[in-house]
Design an enzyme around this catalytic site. Sequence first.
Site, short mmCIF file in Angstrom:
data_model
loop_
_atom_site.label_atom_id
_atom_site.label_comp_id
_atom_site.label_asym_id
_atom_site.label_seq_id
_atom_site.Cartn_x
_atom_site.Cartn_y
_atom_site.Cartn_z
N LYS A 276 0.86 -1.19 0.00
CA LYS A 276 0.00 0.00 0.00
C LYS A 276 0.90 1.24 0.00
O LYS A 276 1.55 1.54 0.99
CB LYS A 276 -0.93 0.02 1.20
N GLU A 334 -2.34 4.51 -8.19
CA GLU A 334 -1.92 5.48 -7.19
C GLU A 334 -0.89 6.41 -7.84
O GLU A 334 0.06 5.94 -8.45
CB GLU A 334 -1.29 4.77 -6.00
N LYS A 454 -7.57 -3.19 3.62
CA LYS A 454 -6.31 -2.47 3.86
C LYS A 454 -5.87 -2.72 5.30
O LYS A 454 -6.68 -2.70 6.23
CB LYS A 454 -6.48 -0.97 3.61
#
Length: 944
Positions: A276, A334, A454
């Site tokens: 992440k 992202e 997450k």
Amino acid sequence: MASKDPAPITVASKVTFAELCGLLEKIQKTQGNDKKKRVLKDFVDKWRDFHTKVHKDDSADTEDSLFPAMRLLLPHLEKERIAYGIKEHTFAKLLIEVLCLGKDSPDANRLLHFKAPKNVKGDVGDFASVAYFVLKPRCPDRGSLSIEEVNNDLDAIAAGNASKAGKDVVRRHLMRLVTSLSAIEQKWLIRMVMKELKMGLSQASVLSVYHPDAEELYNVNNNLEKVCRLLRDPNTRGHEIGISVFSPFTPMLGERASPDKIEALMENKTYFIETKYDGERVLLHKKLDEYKYFSRSGNEYTQTFGSNVFEGTLTPFIANFFKPEVKECILDGEMLGYHAATNTFGTKGEQFDIKSRDVLDRTGYQPCVQVFDILLLNDKVLTNTPLKDRLPLLEDVFTPIDGRIIRSAFKPAHTNQDCADALNEAIDNKEEGIMVKLADSVYKPNTRKGGWFKIKPEYIGGLMDELDLLIVGGYFGVGHRSGLISHFLCAVALSDDEGDGEERKPTVFYSFCKVGSGYSKKQLQDFNTQLAAHWQAYDKKKPPAHLELASGFKEKPDAWLPPDKSCILQIKASEIIESDRFKTGCTLRFPRVELIRDDKPWYQCMTTRELQDLREKSGGKLAGSRFELGESEEPAKKKRRAPPRAVRPTLMNQFQGADVSKVTQVSHALQGREFCIINGPPTCPKQELEKRIVELGGEIVQNPDVTTLCVIADKVNIRVNNLIKKAKYDIVKADWLMRVVEAGCWIKWSPSDMIHITSATQQEFDKGFDEYGDSYTVETSEDQLHTVFDNMSNIPVISHDEIAELEEEYFPDDSPFGLFRTCRVYMDSNICVGDPNSAIPNCTLDLLKQELSFFGAKISPTLDADVSHVLVHSGDRSRVETMKALRRKQHRKFHIVTEDWVRVKSSIRDLHPQTLPAVVSPGRKQQAKLAWSKIYCSPFVNQI
């Protein structure tokens, strides 16, 4: 003259704004969500019936819908009017002016100080309620404006706020609204402008009343007007909602989870683990040679990243790496900041905005999109395709290029231990966390219940460092927290550098963070009762002596507490980040209250020194330990005993002095000189620098004194700031010491090497350097010249147009030094010569760019409408046809030339009559002038 067609009749032009406000009043006073929804449904049904009567036969073709009312019922969703630029204080001043209230009258004070409990009626902190009580005796019982008229005024206010000369427009339309509406209507208008309606119905409830498929459609396209128009008929159920190129939508989201729950959440099925990254969510849309970029909330940033190969901070660098067979696609990913020099990705904690066009020049970070999913490929929507089948398709879409566009690395996993190991690896690498995705999951826009999870260290009890901070100020709440201090300003105590071994009570506190979550309303009420007798109103003209805020009072509280009447909060957060809003120069990201430390006296809160140690421990990350299965439960929130006063915290190993007992001296370059190292760069930290000093014969100390030559630091922190305030020591950049180590000999300081200069050193510098840091005696290097130029930034710069005027005055027959003064040139240097898959830039054109600038040309970073010439390399004309197609569409045509055009123009400078020697005969000068004019007036040699 033919008359204009009359404006089409709409339902909103027939329904009064007063009727809408009456609906909102009724909804607010009704108890129970279902009953509120029934009240709203009656209004929606009446609107639809009236719509049928107004439009009759053309009902199916009209664009009219409930949107004019819906945008007022859900003002926070209206993207077309991003900001009105109006806050409570602006409204207050306008009302005071319109109502002719005295500046010191009770009602004026109520409006201006609506948060003060003693000055207001109604809800404390709710400006709309306070304004209602002031307006009620002064306004008509019912307003005269329709919903359409109110919307038109609000649109005009938003447009005026966005323009430089729109202040009068904003004031005129605000005045019309204020003077044409009743008090109750103005209360709701204020809430609409503030985009916080407080009627007691959620967004999902309002949309579900309008149509069962309304929320799903809005989640896909983020367009409220489109939702209202397409779902106007309640009997038309939404078919499979597709995702289309260039239409923004809210992406799929992840749900919080813990590693020891993953097997159960995945039902023992295979899942994928991804890193992440700490970036900005982005959806990249591509259709042929056009690109668009949308954020998670539907905001478009195409202007920054680039809509085509000729413009933007990203598109020119990735367009050539998409596979030729890819005509259309939508990629989810992202947007990260990549630092090419260090080969690292930045984090939000570094507070750079990757969406800024000049982010590379200011911070060294360039945009890099990390792609982890694909939702559309050519003419096929892939949202219903399982993740395990979508991910392999990314290999057929683009070729990764480091620092520009990369594919997310994912690995299959099956057990809780696999997840725990991946999380620990992320903690060790100082990463934000991991994403865990079910391999069979399909893509569901705007949902957290689709099989994505997450996992971050801060979600798991016991993994994060916790901070004990003192409450020094408070802020009044709004809504259901009205009348309470709902947010707290917390601070750290200023360290006593002169302290001896005895504990002293601090007298000065630095503001550090603002926290407003982590407790229930009942806990908040009890806490307010506990502190109620000690709060004092904050007066910025007479601030409390013990509290230091950031310059400009950027976080000025509504009230403050004496330290000895306050208490300590145990705060949990994800990381420490830079911030100029607080005196410490940093603050917490996502802070929340974990515990009220009743067991700890106020003077044992965290200090500035402890904060700096914690901040430097791991780059600001607060993950303090590794995860072990079976230990993920949140720890019981019980009181902890304060440590005995005799126990003093010790400095962490990485901030202690280096062990130099085994270091061998190899030089006498620093012999007899003593240094104090505060911190070093990531490539050579504090302990490594200390060893290098000893190797060169120098001495090191951990605290400077009168024998210390200087203090060395790479970045300014709290300790460095304290030393600067004392003004006793020269503070030198670590870069200077690195150069000494590399050279193996002493290098004299220059002004550019210094963070802080003592008066004695400044006197020495005045003898050898000018005011800009340029040496009188030492030859200047390129880097030093850049530094001198930076120091000269305040000197007025002669503009391009001013230079042109000077040339016209002194060189009326065309200046030999301004050959390209009238040219605005776009360099086609983002391509690669030869192999299109090569990453070698077109250096030849880069050199010509300098030559063009030297002779007066303006270099345009994008192929905009003002470009006069496009310069391509003669060895690669692959994009010439594309540029010709673009030229045909433009009103102003540009010339496409090769590098030979520049060389020919430059070579004729020596033929200019003004450059010929004085001994040349008049006849020869005349011939030269004719030759010059002939060549100069044929500027398009080698034109394509």
